[in-house]
Design a protein around this motif. Structure first.
Motif: not given
Length: 123
Positions: A34-46, A56-61, A68-75
Motif C-alpha cells: 500500500s502507499g504510506l498516505a494518511r487514512g486507509i493506506d497507513a491503517t493497512a500498513q500498521e 510504495v512511496m510517492a517521492g524518493g524513498i 507523521e508517517n515517518i515512525p510508521l516507515a521506521d516500523r
C-alpha cells in the motif's frame, strides 16, 4: 502480495474495518502492499506489520510523506518490510506524480469513465 488502496479521509469505522482485513491477510501469509498516505493506506500498513508489508512511496524513498508517517516507515523496516518507489532519492512527492501513477490524468480519466459506462450493467 495483495494491494490495498483507500481514502486519505477515511472514517473511524472504515479504518477499523481495514485494520481487521489487513491483519487477517497478514496472518494468512499475504504481504500487504500500500502507499504510506494518511487514512486507509497507513491503517493497512500498521495492521499488516506482523505479516509483512511494503510501502510504495510517492517521492524518493528518503522523503517520507506525510511526515507523521515517518515512525510508521521506521516500523515497517524494523519488521522486515520494505519501502519502494520509482522516483530518485531527494525528490519530494508532487501532485502530478500521483496522477501519473494512478492513470488519472484528465485524458485517461475521461476515457476510463466512458469505458466504464459502455461496459457496465444497463440501468
Amino acid at each position: 502480495m495483495i494491494a490495498i488502496v483507500g481514502s486519505r479521509n477515511a472514517s473511524v469505522s472504515g479504518r477499523k474495518f481495514m485494520a481487521m482485513i489487513a491483519a487477517s491477510l497478514g496472518e494468512r501469509g499475504f504481504v500487504v502492499v500500500s502507499g504510506l498516505a494518511r487514512g486507509i493506506d497507513a491503517t493497512a500498513q500498521e495492521a499488516a506489520l506482523g505479516g509483512g508489508t511494503v510501502a510504495v512511496m510517492a517521492g524518493g524513498i528518503d522523503r517520507i510523506y506525510p511526515p507523521e508517517n515517518i515512525p510508521l516507515a521506521d516500523r515497517i523496516l524494523a519488521a522486515g518490510g520494505g519501502l519502494v518507489g520509482e522516483m530518485p532519492f531527494g525528490l519530494d512527492p508532487r501532485a502530478r506524480d500521483f496522477r501519473a501513477a494512478t492513470g488519472s490524468s484528465p485524458a485517461s480519466s475521461s476515457a476510463s469513465s466512458s469505458s466504464r459506462r459502455r461496459i457496465g450493467p444497463a440501468r
